[in-house]
Design an enzyme around this catalytic site. Structure first.
Site, PDB file in Angstrom:
ATOM      1  N   SER A  85      -5.670 -12.499  -3.746  1.00 26.99           N
ATOM      2  CA  SER A  85      -4.549 -13.420  -3.643  1.00 26.99           C
ATOM      3  C   SER A  85      -4.885 -14.703  -4.382  1.00 26.99           C
ATOM      4  CB  SER A  85      -4.266 -13.752  -2.169  1.00 26.99           C
ATOM      5  OG  SER A  85      -3.366 -14.841  -2.056  1.00 26.99           O
TER       6      SER A  85
ATOM      7  N   TYR B 178      -8.267 -17.490   5.498  1.00 26.49           N
ATOM      8  CA  TYR B 178      -7.666 -16.435   4.684  1.00 26.49           C
ATOM      9  C   TYR B 178      -8.108 -16.606   3.226  1.00 26.49           C
ATOM     10  CZ  TYR B 178      -4.114 -13.860   2.047  1.00 26.49           C
ATOM     11  OH  TYR B 178      -3.472 -13.020   1.163  1.00 26.49           O
TER      12      TYR B 178
ATOM     13  N   GLY C 238       0.813  -1.210   0.000  1.00 33.38           N
ATOM     14  CA  GLY C 238       0.000   0.000   0.000  1.00 33.38           C
ATOM     15  C   GLY C 238       0.847   1.260   0.000  1.00 33.38           C
TER      16      GLY C 238
END
Length: 342
Positions: free
Chosen positions: A176, A204, A41
């Site tokens: 992802s 996740y 980021g």
């Protein structure tokens, strides 16, 4: 699984399709980057600001923002970023307090930005957590699902009208390849808060799978409105950031240090990893301008998935399932409505 997909491995012998030199002049553009104080980021925010964008760094504390800005003003010269011939860019940066763990605070952050009456051209949903021990968010939702998906969903939908009113605009969702390693069936809405649903790595994957469904669904809905808001998801690659330290409690010291060492050898730096989201956020190709692989002049790229560096990868059939997309959308909308305290 992606490991069996030859297109995935081809990207390792395919040239990088984007560079900092290819980022166009972004003067007049306003962007929000979540989790902009560190890692990917930070590099995305720096890349945008160095090319003229007014960047709101959405992070949890003013202190982290101040530290990041100090580093940025040094890095922009050290890394020779920015528009050629302009010397050291005068970075235009602002702080936006955002806590994705709390949906009421997520809406407060969006409201604060909207009250400034500024345009919004680029939203990069980057912030997230990785393979953390099982825990509930402030709203009583499994934390990885809450932070990696539900918070960004709520934040994006609170800002969507502003993005539509300033089209052409972009939304970049950092997902992802781990989405393929979700729980059986991808996502079971009646078991979001069930601790036995899977270990932290599967949860996740579930959070990133939900983000992929959201990307596809939002892109389709906007296209049906003929809105020039381009929504894409990216996998940044294996990146050498501090996120892998979250595995310490779950997998132990040896496994965590081993992964950290492997990451040091094979991983992208945050600066390299930022190029794929920066491609989706800034490349003229996304709006169908110029010539590129899979791009038609006058067309546009939306609802796609990119891996390093700026290479498209097909998603799994389950992500394309519109019925599942709609179920997760309706569930998320209702959950946000129930949890946000006005």
């Amino acid at each position: 699984m992606f490991a069996a997909d030859p297109d995935f491995w081809k990207t390792y012998i395919t040239r990088s399709r984007y560079s900092y030199e290819q980022i166009p002049d972004l003067t007049g553009k306003v962007a929000i980057v979540t989790g902009a104080n560190t890692g990917i980021g930070y590099s995305v925010a720096l890349g945008l600001a160095a090319h003229g964008a007014h960047v709101f760094m959405a992070c949890r504390s003013q202190e982290k923002y101040n530290e990041a800005v100090k580093r940025m003003r040094e890095d922009v010269t050290k890394q020779k970023l920015g528009r050629k011939g302009t010397g050291t860019p005068d970075l235009k940066l602002d702080f936006l307090e955002l806590d994705l763990n709390d949906l009421t605070k997520v809406h407060a952050a969006a409201d604060k930005f909207l009250q400034m009456d500024l345009p919004l051209h680029i939203l990069v949903n980057n912030a997230g957590i990785s393979i953390t021990p099982w825990k509930l968010s402030a709203d009583g939702v499994e934390q990885q699902f809450a932070v990696n998906y539900l918070g960004p969903f709520a934040f994006t939908m609170a800002l969507i009208d502003r993005l539509k009113s300033n089209q052409p605009s972009r939304i970049v969702n950092v997902s992802s390849l781990g989405y393929e390693a979700s729980v059986p069936g991808g996502i079971n809405l009646d078991r979001i808060n069930d601790p036995s649903e899977g270990d932290p790595s599967l949860l996740y994957g579930r959070s990133k799978f939900a983000m992929m469904l959201f990307t596809k669904n939002l892109a389709r809905r906007l296209s049906q409105e003929n809105a020039s808001v381009y929504v894409n998801a990216i996998h940044p690659g294996i990146v050498d950031t501090d996120m892998c330290w979250h595995t310490l409690d779950e997998y132990g010291l040896i496994a965590t240090y081993t992964w950290r060492l492997i990451s040091k050898v094979i991983a992208y730096s945050p600066k390299q990893a930022a190029l794929t989201p920066l491609y989706c956020a800034t490349s003229p190709e996304i709006e169908g301008k110029g010539v590129g692989e899979g791009v038609e002049q006058g067309g546009g790229i939306t609802g796609r998935f990119f891996i390093p560096i700026a290479n498209e990868l097909k998603v799994t059939p389950l992500v394309e399932n519109q019925e599942l997309q709609e179920k997760v959308w309706a569930y998320s909308e209702q959950l946000v409505k129930d949890k946000v305290k006005k």
